[in-house]
Design a protein around this motif. Structure first.
Motif, PDB file in Angstrom:
ATOM      1  N   ALA A 205       0.837  -1.207   0.000  1.00 44.48           N
ATOM      2  CA  ALA A 205       0.000   0.000   0.000  1.00 44.48           C
ATOM      3  C   ALA A 205       0.869   1.252   0.000  1.00 44.48           C
ATOM      4  N   GLU A 206       1.942   1.246   0.764  1.00 42.76           N
ATOM      5  CA  GLU A 206       2.839   2.402   0.808  1.00 42.76           C
ATOM      6  C   GLU A 206       3.546   2.582  -0.539  1.00 42.76           C
ATOM      7  N   LEU A 207       3.930   1.482  -1.158  1.00 42.60           N
ATOM      8  CA  LEU A 207       4.576   1.561  -2.469  1.00 42.60           C
ATOM      9  C   LEU A 207       3.620   2.154  -3.506  1.00 42.60           C
ATOM     10  N   GLY A 247      -1.435   1.157 -16.132  1.00 40.59           N
ATOM     11  CA  GLY A 247      -1.303   2.572 -15.816  1.00 40.59           C
ATOM     12  C   GLY A 247       0.014   2.960 -15.198  1.00 40.59           C
ATOM     13  N   ILE A 248       0.801   1.991 -14.736  1.00 41.80           N
ATOM     14  CA  ILE A 248       2.098   2.330 -14.148  1.00 41.80           C
ATOM     15  C   ILE A 248       3.063   2.744 -15.251  1.00 41.80           C
ATOM     16  N   ASP A 249       3.710   3.881 -15.030  1.00 40.02           N
ATOM     17  CA  ASP A 249       4.648   4.416 -16.013  1.00 40.02           C
ATOM     18  C   ASP A 249       6.027   3.785 -15.825  1.00 40.02           C
ATOM     19  N   HIS A 250       6.630   3.361 -16.936  1.00 40.26           N
ATOM     20  CA  HIS A 250       7.923   2.679 -16.868  1.00 40.26           C
ATOM     21  C   HIS A 250       9.006   3.592 -16.306  1.00 40.26           C
ATOM     22  N   ALA A 251       9.007   4.861 -16.722  1.00 44.22           N
ATOM     23  CA  ALA A 251      10.014   5.792 -16.231  1.00 44.22           C
ATOM     24  C   ALA A 251       9.852   6.056 -14.735  1.00 44.22           C
ATOM     25  N   THR A 252       8.628   6.086 -14.263  1.00 41.33           N
ATOM     26  CA  THR A 252       8.388   6.286 -12.837  1.00 41.33           C
ATOM     27  C   THR A 252       8.953   5.129 -12.025  1.00 41.33           C
ATOM     28  N   LEU A 253       8.747   3.916 -12.495  1.00 38.80           N
ATOM     29  CA  LEU A 253       9.278   2.750 -11.791  1.00 38.80           C
ATOM     30  C   LEU A 253      10.799   2.760 -11.725  1.00 38.80           C
ATOM     31  N   PRO A 260      13.625   2.717  -1.912  1.00 34.95           N
ATOM     32  CA  PRO A 260      13.316   2.328  -0.533  1.00 34.95           C
ATOM     33  C   PRO A 260      11.953   1.661  -0.386  1.00 34.95           C
ATOM     34  N   ALA A 261      10.952   2.165  -1.094  1.00 39.15           N
ATOM     35  CA  ALA A 261       9.620   1.557  -1.008  1.00 39.15           C
ATOM     36  C   ALA A 261       9.612   0.165  -1.624  1.00 39.15           C
ATOM     37  N   LEU A 262      10.359  -0.009  -2.710  1.00 33.01           N
ATOM     38  CA  LEU A 262      10.478  -1.337  -3.314  1.00 33.01           C
ATOM     39  C   LEU A 262      11.171  -2.304  -2.356  1.00 33.01           C
ATOM     40  N   ASP A 263      12.232  -1.823  -1.699  1.00 29.73           N
ATOM     41  CA  ASP A 263      12.964  -2.674  -0.768  1.00 29.73           C
ATOM     42  C   ASP A 263      12.098  -3.060   0.429  1.00 29.73           C
ATOM     43  N   GLN A 264      11.245  -2.150   0.868  1.00 27.80           N
ATOM     44  CA  GLN A 264      10.350  -2.459   1.981  1.00 27.80           C
ATOM     45  C   GLN A 264       9.395  -3.597   1.625  1.00 27.80           C
ATOM     46  N   VAL A 265       8.936  -3.627   0.375  1.00 27.54           N
ATOM     47  CA  VAL A 265       8.064  -4.723  -0.057  1.00 27.54           C
ATOM     48  C   VAL A 265       8.816  -6.044  -0.029  1.00 27.54           C
ATOM     49  N   LEU A 266      10.058  -6.036  -0.523  1.00 27.91           N
ATOM     50  CA  LEU A 266      10.849  -7.263  -0.527  1.00 27.91           C
ATOM     51  C   LEU A 266      11.127  -7.745   0.896  1.00 27.91           C
ATOM     52  N   ALA A 267      11.452  -6.794   1.788  1.00 31.58           N
ATOM     53  CA  ALA A 267      11.712  -7.170   3.175  1.00 31.58           C
ATOM     54  C   ALA A 267      10.452  -7.715   3.840  1.00 31.58           C
ATOM     55  N   ALA A 268       9.325  -7.061   3.576  1.00 31.56           N
ATOM     56  CA  ALA A 268       8.059  -7.534   4.157  1.00 31.56           C
ATOM     57  C   ALA A 268       7.669  -8.888   3.591  1.00 31.56           C
ATOM     58  N   MET A 269       7.988  -9.115   2.324  1.00 27.42           N
ATOM     59  CA  MET A 269       7.707 -10.425   1.733  1.00 27.42           C
ATOM     60  C   MET A 269       8.502 -11.504   2.454  1.00 27.42           C
ATOM     61  N   GLN A 270       9.772 -11.219   2.728  1.00 23.30           N
ATOM     62  CA  GLN A 270      10.607 -12.205   3.412  1.00 23.30           C
ATOM     63  C   GLN A 270      10.068 -12.511   4.811  1.00 23.30           C
ATOM     64  N   ARG A 271       9.665 -11.486   5.513  1.00 21.36           N
ATOM     65  CA  ARG A 271       9.148 -11.685   6.868  1.00 21.36           C
ATOM     66  C   ARG A 271       7.786 -12.363   6.859  1.00 21.36           C
ATOM     67  N   SER A 272       6.942 -11.989   5.902  1.00 28.99           N
ATOM     68  CA  SER A 272       5.558 -12.454   5.925  1.00 28.99           C
ATOM     69  C   SER A 272       5.375 -13.823   5.307  1.00 28.99           C
ATOM     70  N   LEU A 273       6.045 -14.052   4.203  1.00 30.58           N
ATOM     71  CA  LEU A 273       5.814 -15.292   3.467  1.00 30.58           C
ATOM     72  C   LEU A 273       6.833 -16.370   3.788  1.00 30.58           C
ATOM     73  N   ARG A 274       7.943 -15.975   4.404  1.00 33.25           N
ATOM     74  CA  ARG A 274       8.986 -16.946   4.747  1.00 33.25           C
ATOM     75  C   ARG A 274       9.369 -17.776   3.534  1.00 33.25           C
ATOM     76  N   THR A 282      19.349  -5.661  -4.976  1.00 37.37           N
ATOM     77  CA  THR A 282      20.541  -5.135  -5.635  1.00 37.37           C
ATOM     78  C   THR A 282      20.292  -3.714  -6.093  1.00 37.37           C
ATOM     79  N   GLY A 283      21.366  -2.972  -6.221  1.00 40.77           N
ATOM     80  CA  GLY A 283      21.281  -1.624  -6.751  1.00 40.77           C
ATOM     81  C   GLY A 283      20.918  -0.584  -5.735  1.00 40.77           C
ATOM     82  N   GLY A 284      20.858  -0.927  -4.434  1.00 41.57           N
ATOM     83  CA  GLY A 284      20.510   0.046  -3.407  1.00 41.57           C
ATOM     84  C   GLY A 284      21.436  -0.081  -2.225  1.00 41.57           C
ATOM     85  N   ALA A 285      21.192   0.765  -1.237  1.00 40.87           N
ATOM     86  CA  ALA A 285      22.059   0.762  -0.063  1.00 40.87           C
ATOM     87  C   ALA A 285      21.720  -0.357   0.899  1.00 40.87           C
ATOM     88  N   THR A 286      20.508  -0.903   0.800  1.00 38.79           N
ATOM     89  CA  THR A 286      20.088  -1.939   1.723  1.00 38.79           C
ATOM     90  C   THR A 286      20.811  -3.243   1.421  1.00 38.79           C
TER      91      THR A 286
END
Length: 298
Positions: A205-207, A247-253, A260-274, A282-286
């Protein structure tokens, strides 16, 4: 009984928005002529999909369609006979619009009918005037022959990328059909997950809030399935979002500000879905998130 939104989804138009109020205003008003719906909104063919799905969701027996940008429209079921002038000379063929509207008028005499006039911005201004006369007077004139429409049976849907002719606009009810921006509070259990996935849905939702988008139920269902079985990196998530959500714009993505919002989804996926797969951001500071292989969550 299923809602209008659910019935329209069955016929190809899915939205988080509910158009029950607007449609009720259209159908329950006392018309001076024909009931006309002016379908406005964002560019693209989403408005056309809306018009077709609404006609089918309303259970209309006949759906007559005309696209002003179509150079080779199909022949309607009702074919007007050729006519000759007083000297016996055959007049030019009947124009496609005249064939279409005449058929709609004829069908409305016996059955509930919708006439969809699409891409009206491409029509000559004189055709706007004729359509206004049809809506107001319930009559379509083809040369010297009038064709009357049953006001109790015929609905007219006007789809245009530009503003309608002023008089025609005043005779119609305008509805806005845009890209979804209303985020629903989805329950993970609707997608076959338990409450442990609540964090994932919060991160999603935040993403979507940062992206200015709101997925429909089927789009989110596909995305969650991808998260469970296919997505392992930030780039995977970007591609899945572009592939699944209209409707999602490729340049926006691709904008790094959304990392950071994308990374939060990945982290939440790891915690939630195990997930038993290794998830690498990759490609970020996290730093990469290590998998939890072998853990039995109960």
């Amino acid at each position: 009984m299923s809602s209008l939104r659910e019935r329209m989804a069955e016929h190809g138009f899915e939205s988080n928005d509910d158009y029950e109020f607007e449609v009720r205003c259209l159908l329950e008003s006392r018309p001076r002529g024909l009931r006309a719906l002016n379908v406005a909104g964002d560019g693209g063919r989403r408005k056309s999909a809306f018009a077709n799905a609404l006609a089918r969701a309303l259970g209309m027996r006949q759906i007559i369609y005309h696209d002003f940008t179509d150079t080779n429209p199909p022949q309607p079921e009702v074919i007007l006979p050729p006519s000759r002038d007083e000297l016996g000379r055959e007049e030019p063929p009947i124009a496609p619009l005249d064939l279409t509207v005449s058929e709609a008028c004829a069908q409305s005499e016996g059955e509930p009918t919708v006439l969809i006039l699409d891409q009206l911005q491409a029509a000559d201004f004189r055709e706007h005037i004729r359509i206004h006369r049809l809506v107001r007077e319930c009559r379509w004139q083809v040369r010297d022959a009038p064709y009357d429409a049953n006001r109790h049976h015929l609905l007219v849907f006007l789809v245009s990328e530009e503003a309608l002719y002023h008089a025609l606009h005043k005779e119609s009810y305008r509805i806005w059909v845009g890209r979804d921006t209303t985020l629903r509070d989805w329950d993970p259990r609707e997608f076959g997950l338990d409450t442990r996935a609540r964090g994932l849905f919060t991160a999603l939702a935040e993403l979507f809030h940062t992206l200015g988008q709101a997925p429909t139920r089927s789009e989110l269902e596909h995305l969650v399935e991808d998260l469970r079985h296919q997505i392992h990196t930030r780039e995977h998530l970007r591609r899945a979002l572009y592939g699944r959500v209209e409707g999602i714009d490729h340049a926006t993505l691709a904008d790094p500000r959304h990392d950071p919002a994308l990374d939060q989804v990945l982290a939440a996926m790891q915690r939630s879905l195990r997930s038993t797969e290794h998830i690498e951001i990759t490609g970020g500071a996290t730093p990469p998130i290590q998998s939890n292989q072998g853990r039995d969550e109960r």
